[in-house]
Design a protein around this motif. Structure first.
Motif, PDB file in Angstrom:
ATOM      1  N   ASP A  12       0.814  -1.218   0.000  1.00 20.35           N
ATOM      2  CA  ASP A  12       0.000   0.000   0.000  1.00 20.35           C
ATOM      3  C   ASP A  12       0.849   1.270   0.000  1.00 20.35           C
ATOM      4  N   ILE A  13       2.170   1.141   0.049  1.00 19.00           N
ATOM      5  CA  ILE A  13       3.043   2.311  -0.030  1.00 19.00           C
ATOM      6  C   ILE A  13       3.150   2.732  -1.489  1.00 19.00           C
ATOM      7  N   ARG A  14       2.717   3.951  -1.816  1.00 19.10           N
ATOM      8  CA  ARG A  14       2.801   4.425  -3.196  1.00 19.10           C
ATOM      9  C   ARG A  14       4.260   4.467  -3.642  1.00 19.10           C
ATOM     10  N   PRO A  15       4.574   3.953  -4.817  1.00 21.35           N
ATOM     11  CA  PRO A  15       5.969   3.897  -5.260  1.00 21.35           C
ATOM     12  C   PRO A  15       6.696   5.237  -5.212  1.00 21.35           C
ATOM     13  N   ILE A  16       6.020   6.318  -5.612  1.00 21.55           N
ATOM     14  CA  ILE A  16       6.688   7.624  -5.602  1.00 21.55           C
ATOM     15  C   ILE A  16       6.976   8.075  -4.172  1.00 21.55           C
ATOM     16  N   GLU A  17       6.079   7.731  -3.227  1.00 24.82           N
ATOM     17  CA  GLU A  17       6.310   8.076  -1.830  1.00 24.82           C
ATOM     18  C   GLU A  17       7.477   7.263  -1.262  1.00 24.82           C
ATOM     19  N   ARG A  18       7.565   5.981  -1.653  1.00 24.67           N
ATOM     20  CA  ARG A  18       8.694   5.164  -1.207  1.00 24.67           C
ATOM     21  C   ARG A  18      10.015   5.728  -1.739  1.00 24.67           C
ATOM     22  N   TYR A  19       9.990   6.172  -2.984  1.00 27.19           N
ATOM     23  CA  TYR A  19      11.184   6.732  -3.622  1.00 27.19           C
ATOM     24  C   TYR A  19      11.754   7.889  -2.796  1.00 27.19           C
ATOM     25  N   LEU A  20      10.877   8.807  -2.363  1.00 24.62           N
ATOM     26  CA  LEU A  20      11.316   9.951  -1.565  1.00 24.62           C
ATOM     27  C   LEU A  20      11.648   9.544  -0.134  1.00 24.62           C
ATOM     28  N   MET A  21      10.808   8.680   0.431  1.00 25.23           N
ATOM     29  CA  MET A  21      10.953   8.252   1.817  1.00 25.23           C
ATOM     30  C   MET A  21      12.296   7.560   2.059  1.00 25.23           C
ATOM     31  N   GLU A  22      12.646   6.635   1.166  1.00 22.88           N
ATOM     32  CA  GLU A  22      13.875   5.860   1.349  1.00 22.88           C
ATOM     33  C   GLU A  22      15.122   6.717   1.183  1.00 22.88           C
ATOM     34  N   ARG A  23      14.970   7.892   0.589  1.00 29.47           N
ATOM     35  CA  ARG A  23      16.081   8.830   0.467  1.00 29.47           C
ATOM     36  C   ARG A  23      16.051   9.884   1.563  1.00 29.47           C
ATOM     37  N   PHE A  24      15.129   9.726   2.509  1.00 29.79           N
ATOM     38  CA  PHE A  24      14.972  10.648   3.634  1.00 29.79           C
ATOM     39  C   PHE A  24      14.743  12.086   3.158  1.00 29.79           C
ATOM     40  N   ILE A  25      14.081  12.215   2.002  1.00 25.88           N
ATOM     41  CA  ILE A  25      13.789  13.557   1.473  1.00 25.88           C
ATOM     42  C   ILE A  25      12.518  14.072   2.130  1.00 25.88           C
ATOM     43  N   LYS A  26      12.661  15.132   2.884  1.00 24.15           N
ATOM     44  CA  LYS A  26      11.539  15.756   3.583  1.00 24.15           C
ATOM     45  C   LYS A  26      11.401  17.185   3.074  1.00 24.15           C
ATOM     46  N   GLY A  27      10.877  17.291   1.884  1.00 24.09           N
ATOM     47  CA  GLY A  27      10.726  18.605   1.253  1.00 24.09           C
ATOM     48  C   GLY A  27      11.974  19.009   0.507  1.00 24.09           C
ATOM     49  N   GLY A  28      13.040  19.309   1.242  1.00 25.94           N
ATOM     50  CA  GLY A  28      14.259  19.811   0.638  1.00 25.94           C
ATOM     51  C   GLY A  28      15.147  18.717   0.084  1.00 25.94           C
ATOM     52  N   ALA A  29      15.786  19.000  -1.086  1.00 20.88           N
ATOM     53  CA  ALA A  29      16.654  17.995  -1.708  1.00 20.88           C
ATOM     54  C   ALA A  29      17.731  18.683  -2.541  1.00 20.88           C
ATOM     55  N   TRP A  30      18.878  17.983  -2.661  1.00 13.19           N
ATOM     56  CA  TRP A  30      19.887  18.337  -3.651  1.00 13.19           C
ATOM     57  C   TRP A  30      19.511  17.635  -4.952  1.00 13.19           C
ATOM     58  N   LEU A  31      19.593  18.380  -6.059  1.00 17.66           N
ATOM     59  CA  LEU A  31      19.182  17.849  -7.347  1.00 17.66           C
ATOM     60  C   LEU A  31      20.377  17.857  -8.310  1.00 17.66           C
ATOM     61  N   THR A  32      20.627  16.739  -8.962  1.00 18.75           N
ATOM     62  CA  THR A  32      21.644  16.691 -10.008  1.00 18.75           C
ATOM     63  C   THR A  32      21.055  15.965 -11.212  1.00 18.75           C
ATOM     64  N   GLY A  33      21.614  16.243 -12.383  1.00 16.54           N
ATOM     65  CA  GLY A  33      21.147  15.589 -13.594  1.00 16.54           C
ATOM     66  C   GLY A  33      21.554  16.389 -14.815  1.00 16.54           C
ATOM     67  N   LYS A  34      21.122  15.934 -15.981  1.00 14.08           N
ATOM     68  CA  LYS A  34      21.416  16.620 -17.234  1.00 14.08           C
ATOM     69  C   LYS A  34      20.404  17.746 -17.432  1.00 14.08           C
ATOM     70  N   LEU A  35      20.900  18.974 -17.504  1.00 10.04           N
ATOM     71  CA  LEU A  35      20.035  20.153 -17.551  1.00 10.04           C
ATOM     72  C   LEU A  35      19.495  20.403 -18.960  1.00 10.04           C
ATOM     73  N   VAL A  36      18.176  20.581 -19.034  1.00 10.97           N
ATOM     74  CA  VAL A  36      17.520  21.029 -20.261  1.00 10.97           C
ATOM     75  C   VAL A  36      16.704  22.267 -19.905  1.00 10.97           C
ATOM     76  N   GLU A  37      17.023  23.401 -20.525  1.00  8.88           N
ATOM     77  CA  GLU A  37      16.357  24.655 -20.176  1.00  8.88           C
ATOM     78  C   GLU A  37      15.078  24.845 -20.993  1.00  8.88           C
ATOM     79  N   HIS A  38      14.027  25.272 -20.297  1.00 11.01           N
ATOM     80  CA  HIS A  38      12.770  25.658 -20.946  1.00 11.01           C
ATOM     81  C   HIS A  38      12.500  27.124 -20.630  1.00 11.01           C
ATOM     82  N   GLU A  39      11.461  27.661 -21.229  1.00 10.66           N
ATOM     83  CA  GLU A  39      11.215  29.099 -21.090  1.00 10.66           C
ATOM     84  C   GLU A  39      10.936  29.502 -19.646  1.00 10.66           C
TER      85      GLU A  39
END
Length: 780
Positions: free
Chosen positions: A109-136
């Motif tokens: 019953d744990i929603r997959p997206i909630e597990r994804y954040l929960m297991e990373r101990f993300i409580k609102g704030g997060a460091w984000l990395t990845g390949k940047l694509v700029e939009h308007e």
């Protein structure tokens, strides 16, 4: 690689051609950021013993899956396997089919997206990395990686939204205030030759044009947060239903993504890149209490401001204004948006929502959520200790755990009473005695290194998480107090106090009566022993309730003397508990009793019609260095189902009881005289909530329901629903709904509103009321 801090606004999981994709929108200092993580997995757990059977079933169903042995076990010590899926479709389908074959699943019953954040101990704030694509208007991070950033607090833009419509949900107008907007979208023709307004009315020919204009304006001002009053259950639900009926796409999300509304036990509104926060839910989350959470009532109490339509039938007036006076309706619509903004600002409701997310990981808009908050905080820790979470009822126990300790009071009028209060008693018991779900399972498995609880509970001295979590929360709260951060302090207090409630709730997967009873029964033990130690010091304990002990002191003592005794007693009790817990259990005590307050005088009533003391009811004059005030607990001044007459009379009654008791007879006669002369007619309205739907009242029909049924005989279309407040009065024609002018049955008010209060103090002082003014009504 791009590196940035962000705060979660929305999170969705999708099946795509690239597999399971997690799309999370963040607010950042440089604008909105969307992160995309492809080729993710969703999982639940099964017992290793069921792995082959599950494999065969899923293979036969042509599911794509992986079953993998893990080092985890359940609370019954069975080894576990993880069932991994590359799509949500197969994840949910597999869950359903395996259950239909009798296989027990864990954490499905744990929603997959909630597990994804929960297991990373993300409580609102997060460091984000990845390949940047700029939009308007935003940036996208592909192949994103996220890591918790507990120190990031965002600056969020917000827009207040309110709709007006008829009883069928047909839209009239939408108000938008905030993020540079101050306007009302209104269906109708422009009103020429009218005085200029200090806001804009945007005229539309029909609902389709209105909805398209709404989409354009929200995308133009681009808010992070949309706020309103009942905005999820009503405003956005109506907007969504009208858009579906009219075939209008509500592309209200960032990236030109659509709004989605899902209804079930509660309504969930998803707007990608934005968050919708309801004022009522947030007030309740912050433990505010109002007689009514209507915008009219809350704005009056909090701001001292009123809505522009205050009639009993506001819908009728809204329809009239739409047909006859659209500018007035626009003013009303806009004013509601402004009131919501002001309430959020004054009570810092958005700040509270952010802090709650930072502490628990709950979504900003999450209603209630004590159980969800506990799971968010506890589940990742449990996994790292080698366990999966239990299913509800796995313990197989049927006994109930008792509630908090409440002592029968010693009724009477006292000159000096001090109150000693245990600071966060239940959390401190959990911290001191290592009461914890994991600790219970490990303690039972290894009793040689455990602490004895109640009802055969054992708690591990080494394997546990809640004691450390509580310690951390307590330290954060103390820092918040030291920094005068009242919002953070309150948020932490709410979370700490909810921990016992969650463990005592059968709606929580971690509920186990051995856990909750080991908290409450330890509380009973502590309160009884504390009472004994105080009495050994020569003082009388006259009442106790959960974590508070009321102690009678000598009448002749001055306030400073009472304060000194209170502080000395608190220190003495703390020293004794430190010694007791160290000697008996070899544990460090986290119990802390404080000298809370001095009452002078103080009154404890009896149970009505009996001589024994009542519980949870008292009144006292609280003595503070700079003031003194009457404090009522459980009596008529704090009960909404008593009239203002009773509340006013009770206040005056106890003021005299404490200062000039010889004047009580005169006060009673004066009140009855004025009541019979009609001077208190404005104070005679009862207000009571409907506890169930009208159709469910069959045998015992209480007065407020009688009043509704009587009114319906002449007004067949009138109805009220469960939860609605009913205002009613007693008249010479019987009980009636309050309509403004009535011929009141004054004798009933004397019997029901004056007599019980006089009886309450009659043991203390002889009360006599003039018979003529009582109109022959026997008071005693």
């Amino acid at each position: 690689m791009f590196l940035k801090s962000g705060f979660v606004l929305s999170a969705q999981a999708h099946d795509t051609s690239h597999g399971l994709q997690y799309e999370i929108w963040f607010a950042s200092d440089s604008g909105p950021i969307k992160t995309i993580s492809d080729n993710e997995t969703a999982l639940f757990f099964i017992k290793s013993a069921d792995a082959k059977k599950a494999h065969d079933i899923l293979t036969a169903e042509s599911h794509s899956f992986l079953i993998k042995p893990l080092t985890l076990k359940n609370f019954q010590q069975h080894t576990m396997c993880g069932c991994y899926f590359k799509s949500l479709k197969h994840f949910y389908s597999a869950s359903k089919v395996l259950k239909s074959h009798g296989i027990i699943l864990f954490e499905d019953d744990i929603r997959p997206i909630e597990r994804y954040l929960m297991e990373r101990f993300i409580k609102g704030g997060a460091w984000l990395t990845g390949k940047l694509v700029e939009h308007e208007n935003y940036n996208v991070l592909l192949n994103a990686k996220l890591k918790a950033n507990a120190d990031y607090t965002p600056t969020l833009s917000k827009l207040s939204v309110d709709i007006e419509c008829n009883e069928s949900g047909v839209l009239f107008s939408v108000g938008l205030v905030g993020c540079g907007l101050d306007c009302v979208i209104m269906i109708g023709e422009p009103q020429h030759h009218e005085p200029a307004l200090d806001y804009t009315i945007i005229w539309c020919e029909d609902e389709v044009a209105l909805l398209k204009q709404l989409v354009a304006l929200i995308n133009q001002c681009d808010p992070d947060i949309i706020i309103g009053w009942n905005v999820i259950e009503f405003d956005f639900s109506v907007i969504y239903e009208r858009s579906e009926a009219l075939g209008v796409k509500l592309l209200l999300g960032r990236g030109n993504l659509p709004l989605y509304v899902r209804k079930g036990h509660f309504t969930r509104v998803s707007i990608p890149g934005r968050c919708v926060i309801d004022g009522i839910d947030t007030l309740k989350n912050a433990t505010y209490s109002f007689e009514s959470f209507s915008l009219a009532n809350v704005s009056q109490e909090v701001l001292g401001e009123s809505k522009l339509i205050e009639s009993g039938n506001s819908l009728q007036e809204i329809i009239r204004q739409f047909n006859e006076d659209k500018r007035s309706l626009a003013n009303y619509n806009r004013q509601d948006c402004i009131l919501v903004n002001k309430i959020f600002e004054k009570l810092k409701l958005l700040d509270f929502a952010v802090i709650r997310t930072q502490l628990t990981g709950l979504e900003l808009e999450k209603r209630g959520g004590s159980v969800a908050a506990f799971v968010n905080m506890y589940l990742p820790l449990l996994h790292r200790s080698g366990y999966v979470a239990p299913n509800m009822g796995d313990h197989g126990l049927t006994f109930e755990s008792p509630g908090g300790y409440v002592m029968e009071s010693v009724p009477g009028l006292y000159k000096n009473v001090i109150v000693l209060d245990f600071k966060s008693l239940y959390p401190s018991i959990m911290q001191t005695f290592y009461i914890d779900p994991l600790g219970l399972i490990e303690g039972i498995e290894h009793p040689e290194n455990s602490i004895e609880g109640f009802n055969n509970a054992q708690f591990s001295r080494e394997q546990h998480h809640l004691p450390k979590l509580i310690k951390n929360l307590a330290l954060q709260r103390q820092r918040a107090k030291d920094n005068h951060d009242l919002m953070l302090s309150q948020a932490i207090k709410i979370i700490m106090n909810s921990l016992y409630g969650v463990l005592g709730s059968k709606g929580c997967r971690f509920y186990d009566p051995r856990l909750s009873s080991s908290i409450t029964l330890r509380g009973h033990e502590i309160m009884l022993q504390t009472k004994k130690w105080i009495e050994q010091e020569g003082y009388s304990v006259i009442y106790g309730d959960t974590d508070s002990t009321f102690v009678k002191l000598a009448d002749e003592l001055a306030p400073d003397d009472c304060n000194s005794i209170g502080k000395r007693l608190a220190q003495h009790i703390n020293d004794l508990w430190t010694q007791e817990i160290k000697t008996k259990h070899n544990l460090a005590s986290h119990l802390e009793i404080e000298y809370e307050s001095l009452y002078s005088p103080f009154f404890l009533p009896t149970i009505r019609g009996k001589t024994v003391g009542s519980k949870k009811r008292y009144v006292g004059q609280l003595i503070k260095p700079d003031q003194s005030k009457l404090v009522f607990k459980g009596l008529e001044t704090v009960r909404s189902d008593w009239t203002k007459l009773a509340q006013q009379f009770q206040f005056d009654l106890f003021t005299l009881l404490f200062e000039q008791p010889e004047k009580i007879n005169a006060l009673a006669n004066d009140y009855i005289s004025k009541l019979l002369n009609g001077e208190f007619d404005h104070l005679l309205v009862f207000k009571k909530r409907l506890g169930q739907n009208l159709i469910d009242y069959q045998k015992n029909i209480p007065p407020h329901v009688q009043a509704i049924k009587k009114f319906q005989k002449k007004n067949s279309e009138f109805s009220m629903n469960r939860g609605d407040f009913v205002t009613f009065v007693y008249t010479t024609n019987g009980v009636e709904l309050y309509q403004g002018l009535h011929s009141y049955d004054y004798p009933i008010y004397i019997e029901k509103q004056i007599v019980p209060l006089l009886e309450m103090v009659s043991q203390i002082i002889n009360v006599n009321v003039n018979n003529d003014e009582r109109k022959q009504i026997e008071l005693f």
